[in-house]
Design a protein around this motif. Structure first.
Motif, PDB file in Angstrom:
ATOM      1  N   GLU A  62       1.740 -18.334   4.056  1.00  0.00           N
ATOM      2  CA  GLU A  62       2.431 -17.279   4.906  1.00  0.00           C
ATOM      3  C   GLU A  62       3.237 -16.343   3.928  1.00  0.00           C
ATOM      4  OE1 GLU A  62       5.657 -17.730   8.288  1.00  0.00           O
ATOM      5  OE2 GLU A  62       4.021 -19.138   8.131  1.00  0.00           O
ATOM      6  N   GLY A  63       3.508 -15.112   4.550  1.00  0.00           N
ATOM      7  CA  GLY A  63       3.977 -14.248   3.419  1.00  0.00           C
ATOM      8  C   GLY A  63       3.099 -13.423   2.338  1.00  0.00           C
ATOM      9  N   ALA A  64       1.819 -13.777   2.405  1.00  0.00           N
ATOM     10  CA  ALA A  64       1.032 -13.246   1.452  1.00  0.00           C
ATOM     11  C   ALA A  64       0.756 -11.734   1.878  1.00  0.00           C
ATOM     12  CB  ALA A  64      -0.287 -13.980   1.429  1.00  0.00           C
ATOM     13  N   ASP A  65       0.703 -11.349   3.111  1.00  0.00           N
ATOM     14  CA  ASP A  65       0.532 -10.026   3.536  1.00  0.00           C
ATOM     15  C   ASP A  65       1.804  -9.215   2.988  1.00  0.00           C
ATOM     16  OD1 ASP A  65      -0.693  -7.918   4.818  1.00  0.00           O
ATOM     17  OD2 ASP A  65       0.345  -8.109   6.634  1.00  0.00           O
ATOM     18  N   GLY A  66       1.418  -8.248   2.281  1.00  0.00           N
ATOM     19  CA  GLY A  66       2.375  -7.222   1.697  1.00  0.00           C
ATOM     20  C   GLY A  66       3.041  -7.641   0.347  1.00  0.00           C
ATOM     21  N   SER A  67       2.281  -8.781   0.133  1.00  0.00           N
ATOM     22  CA  SER A  67       3.255  -9.264  -1.381  1.00  0.00           C
ATOM     23  C   SER A  67       2.462  -8.855  -2.553  1.00  0.00           C
ATOM     24  CB  SER A  67       3.130 -10.751  -1.447  1.00  0.00           C
ATOM     25  OG  SER A  67       1.749 -11.410  -1.420  1.00  0.00           O
ATOM     26  N   TRP A  68       2.942  -8.922  -3.598  1.00  0.00           N
ATOM     27  CA  TRP A  68       2.244  -8.710  -4.839  1.00  0.00           C
ATOM     28  C   TRP A  68       1.382  -9.623  -5.499  1.00  0.00           C
ATOM     29  CZ3 TRP A  68       2.012  -4.163  -7.769  1.00  0.00           C
ATOM     30  CH2 TRP A  68       2.876  -3.219  -7.284  1.00  0.00           C
ATOM     31  N   VAL A  69       0.060  -9.607  -5.656  1.00  0.00           N
ATOM     32  CA  VAL A  69      -1.091 -10.649  -5.880  1.00  0.00           C
ATOM     33  C   VAL A  69      -1.813 -10.157  -7.112  1.00  0.00           C
ATOM     34  CG1 VAL A  69      -3.068 -11.486  -5.000  1.00  0.00           C
ATOM     35  CG2 VAL A  69      -0.957 -11.186  -3.522  1.00  0.00           C
ATOM     36  N   GLU A  70      -2.195 -11.113  -7.974  1.00  0.00           N
ATOM     37  CA  GLU A  70      -3.183 -11.019  -9.012  1.00  0.00           C
ATOM     38  C   GLU A  70      -4.340 -11.532  -8.629  1.00  0.00           C
ATOM     39  OE1 GLU A  70      -1.813 -10.900 -12.990  1.00  0.00           O
ATOM     40  OE2 GLU A  70      -3.385 -12.502 -13.290  1.00  0.00           O
ATOM     41  N   VAL A  71      -5.581 -10.765  -8.722  1.00  0.00           N
ATOM     42  CA  VAL A  71      -6.898 -11.293  -8.145  1.00  0.00           C
ATOM     43  C   VAL A  71      -7.875 -11.169  -9.628  1.00  0.00           C
ATOM     44  CG1 VAL A  71      -8.778 -10.896  -6.755  1.00  0.00           C
ATOM     45  CG2 VAL A  71      -6.649 -10.616  -5.974  1.00  0.00           C
ATOM     46  N   ARG A  72      -8.630 -12.324  -9.858  1.00  0.00           N
ATOM     47  CA  ARG A  72      -9.387 -12.322 -10.931  1.00  0.00           C
ATOM     48  C   ARG A  72     -10.711 -12.638 -10.416  1.00  0.00           C
ATOM     49  NH1 ARG A  72      -7.264 -13.828 -16.198  1.00  0.00           N
ATOM     50  NH2 ARG A  72      -4.833 -13.271 -16.089  1.00  0.00           N
ATOM     51  N   ALA A  73     -11.761 -11.698 -10.933  1.00  0.00           N
ATOM     52  CA  ALA A  73     -13.279 -11.894 -10.366  1.00  0.00           C
ATOM     53  C   ALA A  73     -13.952 -11.673 -11.825  1.00  0.00           C
ATOM     54  CB  ALA A  73     -13.431 -10.745  -9.571  1.00  0.00           C
ATOM     55  N   THR A  74     -15.218 -12.415 -11.616  1.00  0.00           N
ATOM     56  CA  THR A  74     -16.230 -12.150 -12.799  1.00  0.00           C
ATOM     57  C   THR A  74     -16.641 -10.842 -12.784  1.00  0.00           C
ATOM     58  OG1 THR A  74     -17.951 -13.060 -11.349  1.00  0.00           O
ATOM     59  CG2 THR A  74     -16.728 -14.517 -12.704  1.00  0.00           C
ATOM     60  N   ARG A  75     -17.072 -10.247 -14.061  1.00  0.00           N
ATOM     61  CA  ARG A  75     -17.304  -8.716 -14.145  1.00  0.00           C
ATOM     62  C   ARG A  75     -18.597  -8.589 -13.251  1.00  0.00           C
ATOM     63  NH1 ARG A  75     -17.236  -7.880 -20.321  1.00  0.00           N
ATOM     64  NH2 ARG A  75     -18.483  -9.739 -20.189  1.00  0.00           N
ATOM     65  N   ASP A  76     -19.343  -9.546 -13.354  1.00  0.00           N
ATOM     66  CA  ASP A  76     -20.527  -9.235 -12.395  1.00  0.00           C
ATOM     67  C   ASP A  76     -20.624  -8.925 -10.928  1.00  0.00           C
ATOM     68  OD1 ASP A  76     -20.394 -11.894 -12.263  1.00  0.00           O
ATOM     69  OD2 ASP A  76     -22.175 -12.498 -12.358  1.00  0.00           O
ATOM     70  N   HIS A  77     -19.144  -9.433 -10.482  1.00  0.00           N
ATOM     71  CA  HIS A  77     -18.991  -9.290  -8.977  1.00  0.00           C
ATOM     72  C   HIS A  77     -17.967  -7.936  -8.833  1.00  0.00           C
ATOM     73  CE1 HIS A  77     -19.720 -13.807  -8.159  1.00  0.00           C
ATOM     74  NE2 HIS A  77     -20.541 -13.038  -8.207  1.00  0.00           N
ATOM     75  N   VAL A  78     -17.879  -7.110  -9.940  1.00  0.00           N
ATOM     76  CA  VAL A  78     -17.363  -6.040  -9.721  1.00  0.00           C
ATOM     77  C   VAL A  78     -18.145  -4.880  -9.994  1.00  0.00           C
ATOM     78  CG1 VAL A  78     -15.188  -4.700 -10.448  1.00  0.00           C
ATOM     79  CG2 VAL A  78     -14.996  -7.011 -10.324  1.00  0.00           C
ATOM     80  N   THR A  79     -18.270  -3.896  -8.821  1.00  0.00           N
ATOM     81  CA  THR A  79     -18.891  -2.865  -9.062  1.00  0.00           C
ATOM     82  C   THR A  79     -17.904  -1.513  -8.704  1.00  0.00           C
ATOM     83  OG1 THR A  79     -20.832  -3.534  -8.237  1.00  0.00           O
ATOM     84  CG2 THR A  79     -20.958  -1.353  -8.430  1.00  0.00           C
TER      85      THR A  79
END
Length: 85
Positions: A62-79
């Motif tokens: 709860e409260g995640a909406d609108g919050s500052w977040v860090e997301v990490r993804a493997t390079r092969d999943h980022v285009t």
């Protein structure tokens, strides 16, 4: 972005309040403000650019909406069109 947000696995709250996009080893790190949608989708605003995600089955806190977040993804999943990071 071809990776779902899974809280406490690849996404965490962040107190920094500073947008960021960087590499950390084999991961791409995105930091920004999270917006959640009713269809279990999400967008991370990283300095005015919206990065779309799906939210995994585990519910975000709860409260995640609108919050500052860090997301990490493997390079092969980022285009980055038309290039891959």
């Amino acid at each position: 972005m071809d990776e779902d947000i899974v809280w406490a696995v690849n996404a965490w709250p962040c107190d920094s309040g500073v947008y960021e996009l960087r590499e950390d080893g084999d991961r791409v790190v995105f930091r920004g403000q999270l917006s959640l949608f009713e269809d279990r989708g999400a967008a991370l605003d990283v300095g005015g650019t919206q990065i779309l995600f799906d939210v995994a089955d585990r519910a975000l806190p709860e409260g995640a909406d609108g919050s500052w977040v860090e997301v990490r993804a493997t390079r092969d999943h980022v285009t980055v069109w038309p290039y891959e990071v």
